[in-house]
Scaffold this active site. Sequence first.
Site, PDB file in Angstrom:
ATOM      1  N   ARG B  56     -12.001-134.542  23.186  1.00 61.62           N
ATOM      2  CA  ARG B  56     -11.199-135.391  24.089  1.00 61.62           C
ATOM      3  C   ARG B  56      -9.835-135.821  23.562  1.00 61.62           C
ATOM      4  O   ARG B  56      -9.114-136.523  24.263  1.00 61.62           O
ATOM      5  CB  ARG B  56     -11.976-136.656  24.493  1.00 61.62           C
ATOM      6  CG  ARG B  56     -13.318-136.379  25.142  1.00 61.62           C
ATOM      7  CD  ARG B  56     -13.194-135.669  26.461  1.00 61.62           C
ATOM      8  NE  ARG B  56     -14.486-135.510  27.115  1.00 61.62           N
ATOM      9  CZ  ARG B  56     -14.856-134.422  27.783  1.00 61.62           C
ATOM     10  NH1 ARG B  56     -14.036-133.394  27.904  1.00 61.62           N
ATOM     11  NH2 ARG B  56     -16.038-134.350  28.346  1.00 61.62           N
ATOM     12  N   HIS B 173     -17.322-119.768  30.448  1.00 60.20           N
ATOM     13  CA  HIS B 173     -18.140-120.701  31.230  1.00 60.20           C
ATOM     14  C   HIS B 173     -18.527-119.930  32.502  1.00 60.20           C
ATOM     15  O   HIS B 173     -17.721-119.805  33.418  1.00 60.20           O
ATOM     16  CB  HIS B 173     -17.295-121.946  31.544  1.00 60.20           C
ATOM     17  CG  HIS B 173     -17.933-122.908  32.502  1.00 60.20           C
ATOM     18  ND1 HIS B 173     -18.169-124.219  32.178  1.00 60.20           N
ATOM     19  CD2 HIS B 173     -18.367-122.757  33.778  1.00 60.20           C
ATOM     20  CE1 HIS B 173     -18.723-124.830  33.215  1.00 60.20           C
ATOM     21  NE2 HIS B 173     -18.849-123.964  34.204  1.00 60.20           N
ATOM     22  N   ASP B 300     -22.355-128.605  23.681  1.00 59.46           N
ATOM     23  CA  ASP B 300     -21.512-128.979  24.829  1.00 59.46           C
ATOM     24  C   ASP B 300     -21.350-130.498  24.869  1.00 59.46           C
ATOM     25  O   ASP B 300     -21.295-131.097  25.957  1.00 59.46           O
ATOM     26  CB  ASP B 300     -22.095-128.435  26.145  1.00 59.46           C
ATOM     27  CG  ASP B 300     -21.096-128.502  27.293  1.00 59.46           C
ATOM     28  OD1 ASP B 300     -19.914-128.841  27.059  1.00 59.46           O
ATOM     29  OD2 ASP B 300     -21.502-128.238  28.443  1.00 59.46           O
TER      30      ASP B 300
END
Lengths: 309, 421
Positions: B56, B173, B300
């Site tokens: 993040r 993904h 994840d």
Amino acid sequence: MKHLLSIADLSRDEVDSLLATAEEMHDVQSRPIKKLPALRGRTVVNLFFEDSTRTRSSFELAAKWLSADAINVSAKGSSVSKGESMRDTLLTLDAMGVDAIIMRHAGSGSVAQAAGWVKASMINAGDGMHEHPTQALLDAHAISRHLRALGRGSLEGKRVAITGDLLHSRVVRSNVLLLDKLGAYVVLVAPPTLLPPGVETWGVEVSQDFDAVLPDVDVAMMLRVQRERMSGGFFPSEREYIDGYGLTPRRLALLPDHACIAHPGPMNRGLEISSAAADAARSIILDQVSAGVAVRMSVLYHLLAGEES
Amino acid sequence: MTATVLRAVTLPDGSRTDLKLSDGLIVDDVPAGAEVIDCDGLIALPGLVDVHVHLREPGREDTETVATGVQAAARGGFTAVCAMANTQPVTDTAEKAEHIHDLGLDARDADVAVIGAISKGLRGEELAELGLMHRSRAGVTMFSDDGHCLMNAQLMRRALEWVKPFGGVVAQHSQDSNLAGPGACCHEGELSGRLGLGGWPPVAEAAIIARDAMLAEATGSRLHVCHISTAEGVDVVRWAKARGIQITAEATPHHLLLGTEELVGYDTVYKVNPPLRTSEHIEAVRAALADGTIDVVATDHAPHATQDKDHAFVDARPGMLGLEQALSVVIETMVKTGRLDWSGVADRMSHAPARIARLSGHGQPLAVGSPGNVTLVDPERTAVVDREASRSLSRNNPYHGRDLPDPVEATFLRGRQTFRR
Ligand SMILES: [Zn+2]
């Protein structure tokens, strides 16, 4: 009863009692002065994250005729667009001390989530593709009155066809649960692209042959087809949809004489329902609207009047 | 430099030894004054490696920073993590990759390998500067648009071609965004129909894996499948491996343990993408991890602020924490059930992920001369997970309140203790 979140949470006794009170409220509606003192001093909020003039005004009238104070909050484009979480919006209203929050939201499960956050009673006025419990109750109320008027008894053992965009419909989920509780048989009619996954576990009949279903039903309930679904490739064209699933004048003739036509509105005339069907003498579509106020009065009464004693 | 002796520790193969850490390495002899830890009943694993975490930073430092992320990693027994590219801004240039690389050097509790975006801005339209990111100080070898599926097959082919000369790997993904489009937040099936949540069908995963496997074959390049979640996806990977295609796959702890039924109360902590699946898929993922079809466990790890989760289920951000309980879940689902022994755990959580991400200083066997990257494990210890005890800045821990193995006793990165109970 603290909340009304889902038909699944209601016992048969609670359903019977809600419908019995709705019958009494129905009489109030036909009086010149439509006011009961039952909820004097109580406050309810219509919290609509999604527009719906019909449901919102129905709840508002229901609250006012029971002497509750009712305010409308349209959350769309207000605090939400400023980045406030759904939880904060609810906590803010709850902190004002309201007794009930009637909530509509495009997110499935959102009203149940809210019930875990607030002190007020939560009433589900439609949560995404999940449920619309007062719609199912008002449908049952309007259908029952129709059956009684024809001297055909209750919903027990009756056959109800629900036709249309079932995949995206919260109305069908609540209705399947409620009609089952009331002992009715349900036939779901929709193209394969508009059937909810796992529908085979719902304990109902599923058909793609509307013509074959119609001669056998007591109620033909039509659901709205959202035209915006067209671009999603759910069906090839309006023409083809009508050909397979529209309540056309030709299909109207297939219905048994006693059978009624229902639609939760707003209708797409000429798509899922022809004007001939919508305006037929056997149509109970406007009765559903008036039943809506009676049922919502009953729900508010059961949730809020009981607490005083 | 401190020195440590792990006395009579059990190695993954079951043998017992004194493991001596000094000067960042596993050595024959430590200087006098080394700390001695009695490791009777404890197991030493090579330091764990996670090829899929979201740290993040930059952009959402309120939910996690590189520093707090690696603290959580150390608590979970990890010595290296690979940071996904979907930061704000997206990690799609050499400069941005170096920035995160430097933050990782400062943070020190675990090595941070930078994953670069495949496409500029994760938009799926133009290739990011893959080679420049590789040749930067960050030395990027893994590329992913994770969070988004790279839907454009031609661009996927070009990415595979582009990274091949320097041995890069493209991590996909796998989610066909037409089959599992906007609003798809629940495994498609009986439950999504009942709850009225948008369905995410298994074929949306398998179809992309199959397409990408064929592209990997055509280009002779390396493909990595992120967070595989379906039996069908597993079948495609198994077929591709048998065909000799260079394909690897990861499974997350949550797809090993948690099922769709967690969604019944619409608790957004369980919203994750791909969604939690039914027991037949969980079973297929466990079996594939056991037989090596799925190469690695990757968390994840996806920290989110509560205000980003306090929305209707469909609107809440997808993702859950994973670093601190990853080994706990693997022990619960794979070791206790007899599917993996400790060598298997060492392979799926250290050797194989280090190999996929080309992290030469990690994933080495615990032998003299190897880097002193060690995770010390008590296989018997359990505890009730408390989200408040997390070292992550976020609290979206799906295991809160569950009684799980709590194995990590200590973590050593190049001989230095980064976590100790
Ligand atoms: Zn992903």
